[in-house]
Design a protein around this motif. Sequence first.
Motif: not given
Length: 249
Positions: A63-65, A71-82, A117-121
Amino acid sequence: MASAASNDVGAVRLDEEGRLVIPPLSAEDIPAEAKALREELAGMLPFVPIASLLIELDVRTKFLDCFTHAGGRKINLSVETRRNILAVLIAGATNLGLTRMSEACGVSYDTLAWTQEWYVREETLREANTVLVNHHYQLELAGKFGGGTMSSSDGQRFPIRGKSLTGRDMNIHGGKVLSTYTHVSDQWSTYGTKQIVPTTREANHTLDELLGNETDLPIHEHATDTHGATLVNFGLFDLDDQGDGQGAA
């Protein structure tokens, strides 16, 4: 009408001054066998930190994916970002706030605020919730509570401070409040949540999550109270039923 004392469980009556007194209902006695079974079952459940539970849930559902960069960039979330997304979610779900969450988890406030701001919308939260509801719907245990064919909706009012576009001052609640209108399935999964103006009629929002529902729940019947029901709603339910065969009433 006169208010009854907290320990008053007598009958509905008129007091000496002719005022109507409606005491609270007496609590139902729980059998000793039921209490023992409850304690036994509770003892079988392990204590799991909420962060560990969410990490395991992500392993099963990914679900974190759903929390993509704005910005619309489809990037793999790093461990830190998760990790940071989970911290933001827990801070919001527990009303802890980003400042206290930063103190609790050791991640800086600026990092958590940037992540929020950038991920949790709203759109990423809705997509992630859909993934979780669908996973829950497929669980065998969830089917013991219901088939996912019925749901209900209602609003809850919460006190707020500061400026708010949806908050309103209501004397009955002692200050400014806003309403959170939620849709819950018969499997106890919340498949829709929306903040609304507390003074508006909830019936205007009953159809929103039913018609915009992207989960796998086969909703065919919906229940709500009088503040969320109108004849127009039931007419729209019937039109939707004729349109796609999955209406509600």
